[in-house]
Motif scaffolding. Structure first.
Motif, PDB file in Angstrom:
ATOM      1  N   ALA A 120      -7.022   4.023   1.480  1.00  0.00           N
ATOM      2  CA  ALA A 120      -6.081   3.612   0.438  1.00  0.00           C
ATOM      3  C   ALA A 120      -5.045   2.644   1.012  1.00  0.00           C
ATOM      4  CB  ALA A 120      -5.408   4.830  -0.168  1.00  0.00           C
ATOM      5  N   ALA A 121      -4.641   2.883   2.256  1.00  0.00           N
ATOM      6  CA  ALA A 121      -3.670   1.991   2.905  1.00  0.00           C
ATOM      7  C   ALA A 121      -4.230   0.578   3.056  1.00  0.00           C
ATOM      8  CB  ALA A 121      -3.264   2.553   4.263  1.00  0.00           C
ATOM      9  N   LEU A 124      -3.932  -5.732  -1.636  1.00  0.00           N
ATOM     10  CA  LEU A 124      -3.239  -6.072  -2.881  1.00  0.00           C
ATOM     11  C   LEU A 124      -1.905  -6.757  -2.612  1.00  0.00           C
ATOM     12  CD1 LEU A 124      -4.001  -2.880  -4.968  1.00  0.00           C
ATOM     13  CD2 LEU A 124      -4.891  -5.187  -5.369  1.00  0.00           C
ATOM     14  N   GLU A 125      -1.144  -6.236  -1.650  1.00  0.00           N
ATOM     15  CA  GLU A 125       0.150  -6.838  -1.326  1.00  0.00           C
ATOM     16  C   GLU A 125      -0.013  -8.247  -0.777  1.00  0.00           C
ATOM     17  OE1 GLU A 125       2.078  -3.946   1.184  1.00  0.00           O
ATOM     18  OE2 GLU A 125       2.743  -2.774  -0.547  1.00  0.00           O
ATOM     19  N   TYR A 180       0.400  -8.869  -5.223  1.00  0.00           N
ATOM     20  CA  TYR A 180       0.711  -7.783  -6.147  1.00  0.00           C
ATOM     21  C   TYR A 180       1.828  -6.920  -5.577  1.00  0.00           C
ATOM     22  CZ  TYR A 180      -3.594  -8.948  -8.592  1.00  0.00           C
ATOM     23  OH  TYR A 180      -4.577  -9.612  -9.289  1.00  0.00           O
ATOM     24  N   ARG A 181       2.633  -6.357  -6.463  1.00  0.00           N
ATOM     25  CA  ARG A 181       3.674  -5.435  -6.055  1.00  0.00           C
ATOM     26  C   ARG A 181       3.283  -4.056  -6.577  1.00  0.00           C
ATOM     27  NH1 ARG A 181       9.274  -7.141  -7.883  1.00  0.00           N
ATOM     28  NH2 ARG A 181       8.785  -8.751  -6.373  1.00  0.00           N
ATOM     29  N   LEU A 182       3.182  -3.108  -5.677  1.00  0.00           N
ATOM     30  CA  LEU A 182       2.774  -1.757  -6.070  1.00  0.00           C
ATOM     31  C   LEU A 182       4.010  -0.900  -6.283  1.00  0.00           C
ATOM     32  CD1 LEU A 182      -0.099  -1.244  -3.491  1.00  0.00           C
ATOM     33  CD2 LEU A 182      -0.261  -2.056  -5.823  1.00  0.00           C
ATOM     34  N   THR A 183       4.035  -0.212  -7.422  1.00  0.00           N
ATOM     35  CA  THR A 183       5.143   0.686  -7.719  1.00  0.00           C
ATOM     36  C   THR A 183       4.558   2.029  -8.126  1.00  0.00           C
ATOM     37  OG1 THR A 183       5.203  -0.080 -10.010  1.00  0.00           O
ATOM     38  CG2 THR A 183       6.693  -1.141  -8.470  1.00  0.00           C
ATOM     39  N   GLU A 220      -4.091  -1.075  -0.372  1.00  0.00           N
ATOM     40  CA  GLU A 220      -2.702  -1.414  -0.670  1.00  0.00           C
ATOM     41  C   GLU A 220      -2.303  -2.689   0.053  1.00  0.00           C
ATOM     42  OE1 GLU A 220       1.708   0.536   0.020  1.00  0.00           O
ATOM     43  OE2 GLU A 220      -0.019   1.871  -0.211  1.00  0.00           O
ATOM     44  N   GLU A 221      -2.673  -2.802   1.314  1.00  0.00           N
ATOM     45  CA  GLU A 221      -2.374  -4.002   2.109  1.00  0.00           C
ATOM     46  C   GLU A 221      -3.055  -5.234   1.512  1.00  0.00           C
ATOM     47  OE1 GLU A 221      -0.850  -6.329   5.245  1.00  0.00           O
ATOM     48  OE2 GLU A 221      -0.367  -4.263   4.735  1.00  0.00           O
TER      49      GLU A 221
END
Length: 66
Positions: free
Chosen positions: A46-47, A53-54, A58-61, A50-51
């Motif tokens: 998942a990390a 996407l960033e 993208y901004r993950l909230t 997330e990396e």
């Protein structure tokens, strides 16, 4: 010999002409499942996603529950 590398003999369920990557699920030293990976498939945590996407902007909230 104490320094021998353990060897796991496996039978993979792929066609004889297969050439590529295979994902293995191993439990207690036994292969429980295998799956050929397509050239466009990646495996990651998942990390990692997330990396990715960033880096793509993208901004993950976190989602608020309740």
């Amino acid at each position: 010999m104490l320094n021998q590398i353990p060897v796991l003999n496996v039978a993979l369920h792929v066609a004889p002409e297969f050439s590529g990557r295979v994902l293995l699920y191993i439990e207690n030293g036994m292969v429980k499942a295998d799956a050929p990976l397509q050239p466009d498939e990646i495996i990651g945590s998942a990390a990692l996603f997330e990396e990715i996407l960033e880096r793509a902007g993208y901004r993950l909230t976190p989602v608020k529950k309740g």
